[in-house]
Design a protein around this motif. Structure first.
Motif, PDB file in Angstrom:
ATOM      1  N   ALA A  68       0.805  -1.221   0.000  1.00 36.25           N
ATOM      2  CA  ALA A  68       0.000   0.000   0.000  1.00 36.25           C
ATOM      3  C   ALA A  68       0.836   1.269   0.000  1.00 36.25           C
ATOM      4  CB  ALA A  68      -0.939  -0.007   1.203  1.00 36.25           C
ATOM      5  N   SER A  69       2.068   1.204   0.522  1.00 34.76           N
ATOM      6  CA  SER A  69       2.895   2.410   0.636  1.00 34.76           C
ATOM      7  C   SER A  69       4.039   2.459  -0.364  1.00 34.76           C
ATOM      8  CB  SER A  69       3.456   2.526   2.062  1.00 34.76           C
ATOM      9  OG  SER A  69       2.414   2.700   3.000  1.00 34.76           O
ATOM     10  N   VAL A  70       4.049   1.568  -1.354  1.00 30.72           N
ATOM     11  CA  VAL A  70       5.071   1.673  -2.401  1.00 30.72           C
ATOM     12  C   VAL A  70       4.900   3.021  -3.096  1.00 30.72           C
ATOM     13  CG1 VAL A  70       5.920   0.727  -4.575  1.00 30.72           C
ATOM     14  CG2 VAL A  70       5.177  -0.811  -2.751  1.00 30.72           C
ATOM     15  N   PRO A  71       5.916   3.868  -3.114  1.00 28.09           N
ATOM     16  CA  PRO A  71       5.733   5.222  -3.666  1.00 28.09           C
ATOM     17  C   PRO A  71       5.549   5.199  -5.183  1.00 28.09           C
ATOM     18  CG  PRO A  71       8.016   4.876  -3.019  1.00 28.09           C
ATOM     19  CD  PRO A  71       7.258   3.686  -2.533  1.00 28.09           C
ATOM     20  N   TYR A  72       4.862   6.216  -5.677  1.00 29.33           N
ATOM     21  CA  TYR A  72       4.620   6.321  -7.108  1.00 29.33           C
ATOM     22  C   TYR A  72       5.929   6.320  -7.902  1.00 29.33           C
ATOM     23  CZ  TYR A  72      -0.190   7.588  -5.949  1.00 29.33           C
ATOM     24  OH  TYR A  72      -1.475   7.570  -5.484  1.00 29.33           O
ATOM     25  N   SER A  73       6.961   6.954  -7.379  1.00 27.54           N
ATOM     26  CA  SER A  73       8.232   7.003  -8.093  1.00 27.54           C
ATOM     27  C   SER A  73       8.799   5.605  -8.304  1.00 27.54           C
ATOM     28  CB  SER A  73       9.238   7.875  -7.333  1.00 27.54           C
ATOM     29  OG  SER A  73       9.436   7.376  -6.021  1.00 27.54           O
ATOM     30  N   ARG A  78      10.277   0.861 -11.523  1.00 20.73           N
ATOM     31  CA  ARG A  78      10.495  -0.581 -11.433  1.00 20.73           C
ATOM     32  C   ARG A  78       9.369  -1.438 -11.991  1.00 20.73           C
ATOM     33  NH1 ARG A  78      14.378  -1.560  -7.496  1.00 20.73           N
ATOM     34  NH2 ARG A  78      14.347  -3.681  -8.306  1.00 20.73           N
ATOM     35  N   LEU A  79       8.176  -0.862 -12.194  1.00 23.25           N
ATOM     36  CA  LEU A  79       7.034  -1.683 -12.581  1.00 23.25           C
ATOM     37  C   LEU A  79       6.353  -1.191 -13.854  1.00 23.25           C
ATOM     38  CD1 LEU A  79       5.553  -2.207  -8.997  1.00 23.25           C
ATOM     39  CD2 LEU A  79       6.662  -3.933 -10.428  1.00 23.25           C
ATOM     40  N   ARG A  80       7.077  -0.459 -14.649  1.00 26.33           N
ATOM     41  CA  ARG A  80       6.488   0.105 -15.860  1.00 26.33           C
ATOM     42  C   ARG A  80       6.096  -0.977 -16.867  1.00 26.33           C
ATOM     43  NH1 ARG A  80       7.628   4.738 -18.079  1.00 26.33           N
ATOM     44  NH2 ARG A  80       9.057   5.300 -16.414  1.00 26.33           N
ATOM     45  N   THR A  81       6.824  -2.082 -16.915  1.00 23.12           N
ATOM     46  CA  THR A  81       6.494  -3.158 -17.853  1.00 23.12           C
ATOM     47  C   THR A  81       5.278  -3.939 -17.380  1.00 23.12           C
ATOM     48  OG1 THR A  81       8.798  -3.386 -18.551  1.00 23.12           O
ATOM     49  CG2 THR A  81       7.342  -5.262 -18.957  1.00 23.12           C
ATOM     50  N   GLU A  82       5.257  -4.284 -16.101  1.00 23.88           N
ATOM     51  CA  GLU A  82       4.162  -5.092 -15.558  1.00 23.88           C
ATOM     52  C   GLU A  82       2.876  -4.289 -15.391  1.00 23.88           C
ATOM     53  OE1 GLU A  82       8.080  -6.743 -14.310  1.00 23.88           O
ATOM     54  OE2 GLU A  82       7.139  -4.781 -14.221  1.00 23.88           O
ATOM     55  N   ALA A  87       1.813   3.015 -14.058  1.00 29.46           N
ATOM     56  CA  ALA A  87       3.039   3.801 -14.175  1.00 29.46           C
ATOM     57  C   ALA A  87       2.764   5.131 -14.863  1.00 29.46           C
ATOM     58  CB  ALA A  87       4.098   3.010 -14.937  1.00 29.46           C
ATOM     59  N   LEU A  88       1.941   5.112 -15.911  1.00 31.58           N
ATOM     60  CA  LEU A  88       1.580   6.361 -16.585  1.00 31.58           C
ATOM     61  C   LEU A  88       0.812   7.286 -15.646  1.00 31.58           C
ATOM     62  CD1 LEU A  88       0.483   4.989 -20.076  1.00 31.58           C
ATOM     63  CD2 LEU A  88       2.447   6.474 -19.627  1.00 31.58           C
TER      64      LEU A  88
END
Length: 296
Positions: A68-73, A78-82, A87-88
């Motif tokens: 829940a607290s994984v930051p948007y950055s 790190r997760l743009r592919t998945e 990510a957008l």
């Protein structure tokens, strides 16, 4: 105002059970604005910053379990592919400083219809992992938003993670604001193509009392892609099909007039974003000619 600062997840659940009115705070990018403007004065603040599991994520075979607290950055890096749609959406959140602090859990907990993450989560078909001392459950994203800034959490529950299916096709996100940064959405639109199931999902933000999907638009587009053989051929979509999809998406809105925009403008803008995101997503699908590599 009392400040509760648990060191572990178990301590956090116990504190929430003892003080159900306690308001969780992690990034603080939503709640601190309300407190600073004296719009809200909770009896207890429940600081979750020392609870390390909330900042972790796990990439599985089919899904991503996002703390829940994984930051948007971190989502962007790190997760743009998945999770390309999320990510957008993360790119549009406020400023770099806020993207380094804020996370999806805060957006969900606040449940503001203007939250940037909601359209992407709806389009991806996420599930919210909620937990209390009584146990854990998963809430489908479609059932999570129950009203203006209200959600399906019980008073003693906290959001631990969000489970999001890994992208099997293109995902897009668009947001309209009064400027390019540090702005609340006038409206937003998320789109995800799911070629593995030959379905389409959408998400609309800030154009109804809650984040919503454009169900009729999804059904129309899914049927059109199937009946026209577009999934197999990858042919260009007829302009009339894109216009009809946009019109149906705009019809899913139930907006209001406020200081950021009129209801009429929001409906128009959602239609424009629906048409554009469909164009971008379909061009990406045509370029790959298959589900995205590495997807289930």
């Amino acid at each position: 105002m009392d400040f509760l600062r648990p060191a572990t997840w178990e301590e956090a659940l116990a504190a929430k059970a003892e003080h159900p009115s306690a308001v969780p705070i992690a990034g603080g990018t939503d709640i601190m604005v309300e407190i600073n403007f004296d719009h809200r004065r909770p009896e207890y603040l429940l600081d979750l910053n020392r609870v390390e599991p909330l900042t972790e994520w796990e990439v599985g075979a089919d899904t991503v379990r996002l703390g829940a607290s994984v930051p948007y950055s971190r989502i962007m890096e790190r997760l743009r592919t998945e999770l390309p749609g999320l990510a957008l959406a993360s790119h549009t959140v406020a400023s770099p400083q806020i993207r380094n602090r804020g996370g999806v859990g805060g957006n969900l907990g606040t449940a503001s219809p203007a939250g940037d993450a909601h359209p992407a989560l709806l389009a991806a078909g996420a599930e919210v992992e909620a937990e209390s001392v009584r146990g854990s459950r998963r809430i489908p994203i479609d059932a999570f938003y129950t009203g203006v800034k209200r959600n399906a959490l019980a008073p003693d529950e906290l959001i631990r993670a969000v489970h999001i299916k890994k992208a099997t096709g293109p995902q897009q996100y668009s947001k309209v604001g009064t400027r390019n940064a540090m702005v609340i959405a006038v409206c937003a639109f998320g789109l995800a193509l799911h070629p593995d199931t030959r379905t389409v999902r959408t998400g609309i933000g800030s154009a109804a009392p809650t984040p919503v999907r454009a169900g009729d638009a999804e059904l129309f587009l899914g049927a059109a892609l199937e009946e026209g053989g577009f999934w197999e051929s990858g042919r260009a979509l007829p302009p009339a099909l894109a216009r009809q999809f946009a019109q149906l998406a705009a019809g899913a809105c139930n907006p209001i007039d406020d200081v950021r925009g009129t209801a009429r403008y929001r409906r128009h803008a959602v239609g424009v974003m629906a048409r554009r995101t469909l164009g971008w997503a379909w061009e990406q699908y045509r370029a790959t000619g298959r589900p995205l590599e590495g997807a289930a």
